[in-house]
Every structure is written in structure tokens, then in C-alpha cells.
Design a protein around this motif. Structure first.
Motif, PDB file in Angstrom:
ATOM      1  N   ILE A 141       3.366   6.382   0.237  1.00 22.33           N
ATOM      2  CA  ILE A 141       3.273   4.937   0.037  1.00 22.33           C
ATOM      3  C   ILE A 141       1.991   4.397   0.669  1.00 22.33           C
ATOM      4  CG2 ILE A 141       4.409   2.710   0.372  1.00 22.33           C
ATOM      5  CD1 ILE A 141       5.980   4.759  -1.320  1.00 22.33           C
ATOM      6  N   GLU A 142       1.190   3.696  -0.112  1.00 22.47           N
ATOM      7  CA  GLU A 142      -0.004   3.041   0.427  1.00 22.47           C
ATOM      8  C   GLU A 142       0.373   1.635   0.887  1.00 22.47           C
ATOM      9  OE1 GLU A 142      -3.241   3.071  -2.316  1.00 22.47           O
ATOM     10  OE2 GLU A 142      -3.207   5.258  -2.573  1.00 22.47           O
ATOM     11  N   HIS A 143      -0.013   1.298   2.127  1.00 23.22           N
ATOM     12  CA  HIS A 143       0.271  -0.025   2.674  1.00 23.22           C
ATOM     13  C   HIS A 143      -1.044  -0.794   2.731  1.00 23.22           C
ATOM     14  CE1 HIS A 143       2.188  -2.560   6.170  1.00 23.22           C
ATOM     15  NE2 HIS A 143       1.769  -3.294   5.150  1.00 23.22           N
ATOM     16  N   THR A 144      -1.207  -1.691   1.781  1.00 21.54           N
ATOM     17  CA  THR A 144      -2.445  -2.447   1.628  1.00 21.54           C
ATOM     18  C   THR A 144      -2.259  -3.894   2.070  1.00 21.54           C
ATOM     19  OG1 THR A 144      -3.147  -1.056  -0.236  1.00 21.54           O
ATOM     20  CG2 THR A 144      -4.151  -3.233  -0.073  1.00 21.54           C
ATOM     21  N   LEU A 145      -3.326  -4.461   2.628  1.00 30.16           N
ATOM     22  CA  LEU A 145      -3.343  -5.874   3.002  1.00 30.16           C
ATOM     23  C   LEU A 145      -4.395  -6.594   2.174  1.00 30.16           C
ATOM     24  CD1 LEU A 145      -3.244  -5.560   6.911  1.00 30.16           C
ATOM     25  CD2 LEU A 145      -1.317  -5.840   5.341  1.00 30.16           C
ATOM     26  N   ILE A 146      -4.005  -7.693   1.574  1.00 28.51           N
ATOM     27  CA  ILE A 146      -4.941  -8.542   0.836  1.00 28.51           C
ATOM     28  C   ILE A 146      -5.128  -9.815   1.649  1.00 28.51           C
ATOM     29  CG2 ILE A 146      -5.425  -9.734  -1.334  1.00 28.51           C
ATOM     30  CD1 ILE A 146      -3.291  -7.862  -2.623  1.00 28.51           C
TER      31      ILE A 146
ATOM     32  N   LEU B 161      -5.197 -18.249   7.841  1.00 28.99           N
ATOM     33  CA  LEU B 161      -5.770 -17.154   7.068  1.00 28.99           C
ATOM     34  C   LEU B 161      -4.612 -16.288   6.567  1.00 28.99           C
ATOM     35  CD1 LEU B 161      -8.555 -16.022   6.253  1.00 28.99           C
ATOM     36  CD2 LEU B 161      -8.383 -14.466   8.197  1.00 28.99           C
ATOM     37  N   ALA B 162      -4.299 -16.414   5.296  1.00 23.18           N
ATOM     38  CA  ALA B 162      -3.112 -15.755   4.749  1.00 23.18           C
ATOM     39  C   ALA B 162      -3.414 -14.318   4.349  1.00 23.18           C
ATOM     40  CB  ALA B 162      -2.618 -16.536   3.532  1.00 23.18           C
ATOM     41  N   HIS B 163      -2.372 -13.489   4.324  1.00 23.86           N
ATOM     42  CA  HIS B 163      -2.531 -12.154   3.776  1.00 23.86           C
ATOM     43  C   HIS B 163      -1.240 -11.689   3.125  1.00 23.86           C
ATOM     44  CE1 HIS B 163      -1.057 -11.226   7.859  1.00 23.86           C
ATOM     45  NE2 HIS B 163      -0.608 -10.086   7.378  1.00 23.86           N
ATOM     46  N   ILE B 164      -1.421 -10.791   2.157  1.00 26.56           N
ATOM     47  CA  ILE B 164      -0.325 -10.238   1.369  1.00 26.56           C
ATOM     48  C   ILE B 164      -0.175  -8.766   1.737  1.00 26.56           C
ATOM     49  CG2 ILE B 164       0.490  -9.789  -0.987  1.00 26.56           C
ATOM     50  CD1 ILE B 164      -1.838 -11.946  -1.740  1.00 26.56           C
ATOM     51  N   HIS B 165       1.056  -8.336   1.963  1.00 27.34           N
ATOM     52  CA  HIS B 165       1.344  -6.921   2.159  1.00 27.34           C
ATOM     53  C   HIS B 165       1.759  -6.324   0.814  1.00 27.34           C
ATOM     54  CE1 HIS B 165       1.742  -6.714   6.686  1.00 27.34           C
ATOM     55  NE2 HIS B 165       1.790  -8.024   6.495  1.00 27.34           N
ATOM     56  N   VAL B 166       1.202  -5.173   0.479  1.00 30.65           N
ATOM     57  CA  VAL B 166       1.601  -4.475  -0.737  1.00 30.65           C
ATOM     58  C   VAL B 166       1.915  -3.024  -0.393  1.00 30.65           C
ATOM     59  CG1 VAL B 166       0.984  -3.781  -3.082  1.00 30.65           C
ATOM     60  CG2 VAL B 166       0.115  -5.941  -2.154  1.00 30.65           C
ATOM     61  N   PHE B 167       3.142  -2.606  -0.681  1.00 38.75           N
ATOM     62  CA  PHE B 167       3.523  -1.203  -0.584  1.00 38.75           C
ATOM     63  C   PHE B 167       3.441  -0.642  -1.999  1.00 38.75           C
ATOM     64  CE2 PHE B 167       6.176  -3.264   2.759  1.00 38.75           C
ATOM     65  CZ  PHE B 167       5.525  -2.708   3.863  1.00 38.75           C
ATOM     66  N   ALA B 168       2.588   0.356  -2.202  1.00 38.88           N
ATOM     67  CA  ALA B 168       2.352   0.876  -3.557  1.00 38.88           C
ATOM     68  C   ALA B 168       2.629   2.367  -3.618  1.00 38.88           C
ATOM     69  CB  ALA B 168       0.916   0.590  -3.978  1.00 38.88           C
ATOM     70  N   LYS B 169       3.355   2.764  -4.640  1.00 40.53           N
ATOM     71  CA  LYS B 169       3.736   4.172  -4.840  1.00 40.53           C
ATOM     72  C   LYS B 169       3.323   4.601  -6.242  1.00 40.53           C
ATOM     73  CE  LYS B 169       7.850   7.174  -4.607  1.00 40.53           C
ATOM     74  NZ  LYS B 169       7.713   7.819  -5.924  1.00 40.53           N
ATOM     75  N   GLN B 170       2.507   5.641  -6.306  1.00 44.67           N
ATOM     76  CA  GLN B 170       2.118   6.150  -7.612  1.00 44.67           C
ATOM     77  C   GLN B 170       3.295   6.833  -8.299  1.00 44.67           C
ATOM     78  OE1 GLN B 170      -1.730   8.334  -6.725  1.00 44.67           O
ATOM     79  NE2 GLN B 170      -2.182   7.564  -8.763  1.00 44.67           N
ATOM     80  N   LYS B 171       3.401   6.589  -9.599  1.00 51.15           N
ATOM     81  CA  LYS B 171       4.436   7.243 -10.383  1.00 51.15           C
ATOM     82  C   LYS B 171       3.974   8.658 -10.718  1.00 51.15           C
ATOM     83  CE  LYS B 171       5.960   2.882 -12.449  1.00 51.15           C
ATOM     84  NZ  LYS B 171       6.181   2.132 -13.703  1.00 51.15           N
ATOM     85  N   LEU B 172       4.852   9.613 -10.574  1.00 48.16           N
ATOM     86  CA  LEU B 172       4.484  11.002 -10.810  1.00 48.16           C
ATOM     87  C   LEU B 172       4.619  11.411 -12.262  1.00 48.16           C
ATOM     88  CD1 LEU B 172       5.964  12.775  -7.667  1.00 48.16           C
ATOM     89  CD2 LEU B 172       3.643  11.982  -8.083  1.00 48.16           C
TER      90      LEU B 172
END
Length: 299
Positions: A171-176, A286-297
Motif C-alpha cells: 500500500i502506498e501512503h501518499t499525501l496531497i 494548509l490542508a492535505h489529503i491522505h491516499v492509501f493506494a493499492k495496485q490491482k494485480l
């Protein structure tokens, strides 16, 4: 199956073969290898989605040992920069540019960050000479009123979370981060403002089935949070609103949802995203969005 997916599976297998002796513990932000062998995930992907969908974003936690490492690291950051806000604004966030400071890598990186002997290259270098903190310049008159898929890149900094929550290795944990407000009166009418202030916003993309129903799944998932002292009784959750209120809440998050869909193609990615309520924002204004992203196999 695509070449990209095969490469992902091969990389995952190589990482799974790592042992603690292969990956020395450092100080500061962790590498992907350190996260994998020294801070293994406490939550599954289904548990993570259940927590996001529960209405209490406080359920999302960082590994306690990693939190201790962060607490030790932040002492030096505060000494150099005066505050975590100054560190973010004057160093970590690269407005309108690709994230070149992170130790962690994303499948969306192009070109991919280099690796040595299969290990992440140390890229996150803190400046050794203190820099006088400076505030961000005021937004120009023609800046957008609220964040959306059309927000110009110079108002956005997308980075991988240097201190991710305890999520599975894939899982990639990205911040926008964005200088443009996410919560705006145009999107958040008075009738739902108190709810948004308590709960924040969240959503899901790329799902092959509806996200987990907290009423059904949370009782069996809550034990994963026992070491943080969290129980069903300690949760902070708003009561479900009327159909009209629920639609207003969905609309309040629609601009974020559209942005996530554009960046993480739902044919390739499954995501769970959330925005902390204003009361929990780490940097006020200063706002930010958390995104948990999982590639489909299976593509």
C-alpha cells in the motif's frame, strides 16, 4: 498480466525474502525495506478500509516503534526549523514539482528513483545549514476558491508519507498538500459544517465491491487497535444523517474524489482516501489529503 504487474510481484517477492539482519536500522525517516522487516503492518487492507469508512479517522495509527523513532527525529527538526510547519513550508513541500526528497518510491514515479542492490537510495537529506523560515506568499487574486481536479500544480505538493501509517507493504501512503482550501463554504453548507468539523471527509475508488460496512466489520477489526487502547466505546463517530445530509457530505468530498480518480486510474488502482477534519489538521490553514493506494494485480 502486464509487464508492470509482473515486475511488482517480483519486487514484492524480493522484499519478502529480506531478514532484519539484511536491513540495518537507521535514524530518521524509514526506507521501504526498514518498514517491511522492522515495522511490519499491523493492519490488513480490509481493516484499513473499514477504519477509514468507520467515521472515526483517529483509528488510523502509526506503528508504536516507528512513532518513537519519529518523536526522536522531530526533536532535531524543531531545533533546526523552529516548528514542523516551518520544516514543511520551507523544505519538505516542493510546490508544483515532483517529490525528489522521499526515501520511499511510488509506482507512479517517472522516472523511477534509483536503487542500489535492491535497496532504496538515501535521498531525503536534511540541510545542514539552518535556513531562515519564511512564510508562503499570499495567494493571488485569481487563485481558485477551493481545491479541485483543475487546481494548478503550483498550489499542490504530492509526496509519499515519510512516516506512513501501519499499512501493508504493497500500500502506498501518499499525501496531497494544497494551498487551496479543501473545506470551503461553497462545498460545505452550514447544515453539515459541524459534522465535517468532527469527522472530516473520506471516499474510495477502484473498488470491485462496496467498501466494508463498519456496522458489520468493525467489531471483528477493532482488536487490531488494542495496543492503542481503542475500543468501540472510545470511538468518536457522528450519527448517520438524513439522505439529504449524506448527499451533502458526499458532495463536499466530490472535488477530492475527482482528483484521486484522475491520478490513480481505477482500472489499475484501488484507493481509500480521507481528509482530516479542520480540528485535526497538523498545519492550520494548509490542508492535505491522505491516499492509501493499492495496485490491482489482475489487469
Amino acid at each position: 498480466m502486464t509487464i508492470e504487474v509482473q515486475a511488482l510481484q517480483h519486487q514484492s517477492q524480493n522484499q519478502a525474502d529480506l531478514k532484519p539482519a539484511d536491513v540495518p536500522l537507521r535514524k530518521g525517516p524509514p526506507t521501504k525495506e526498514e518498514l517491511l522487516v522492522h515495522y511490519p503492518a499491523k493492519f490488513t487492507w480490509e481493516q484499513l478500509k473499514t477504519f477509514v469508512n468507520s467515521g472515526d479517522l483517529g483509528l488510523l495509527k502509526r506503528d508504536k516503534k516507528l512513532q518513537k523513532r519519529y518523536d526522536e527525529w522531530i526533536v532535531g527538526i524543531l531545533k533546526q526549523w523552529g516548528s514542523s510547519e516551518n520544516y514543511l513550508l520551507n523544505h519538505r513541500l516542493q510546490w508544483g514539482k515532483a517529490d525528489t526528497l522521499s526515501l520511499l518510491t511510488s509506482a507512479l514515479d517517472e522516472p523511477h528513483k534509483p536503487a542500489v542492490n535492491g535497496h532504496s537510495v538515501l535521498l531525503l537529506k536534511e540541510p545542514t545549514i539552518p535556513v531562515a523560515p519564511k512564510a508562503l506568499p499570499p495567494l493571488p487574486a485569481d487563485a481558485p476558491e477551493y481545491f479541485s481536479v483543475d487546481t494548478p500544480p503550483e498550489y499542490i505538493s504530492i509526496i509519499l508519507n515519510d512516516w506512513p501509517y501501519s499499512v501493508p507493504a504493497e500500500i502506498e501512503h501518499t499525501l496531497i498538500w494544497t494551498r487551496i482550501p479543501i473545506y470551503h463554504d461553497t462545498l460545505v453548507p452550514p447544515s453539515i459544517k459541524s459534522r465535517i468539523h468532527q469527522d472530516g471527509l473520506w471516499g474510495f475508488t477502484g473498488n470491485s465491491s462496496p467498501p466494508p460496512d463498519p456496522a458489520e466489520h468493525l467489531p471483528s477489526c477493532i482488536s487490531a487497535l488494542a495496543e492503542w487502547g481503542i475500543t468501540l466505546d472510545t470511538m468518536v463517530v457522528s450519527k448517520k444523517g438524513t439522505e439529504e445530509e449524506e448527499e451533502l457530505v458526499r458532495h463536499a468530498g466530490s472535488k477530492v474524489h475527482e482528483f484521486v480518480l484522475k491520478r490513480w486510474d481505477e482500472k489499475v488502482w484501488e484507493t481509500a482516501w480521507f481528509v482530516n477534519p479542520p480540528r485535526l489538521q497538523s498545519v492550520p490553514g494548509l490542508a492535505h489529503i491522505h491516499v492509501f493506494a493499492k495496485q490491482k494485480l489482475e489487469i
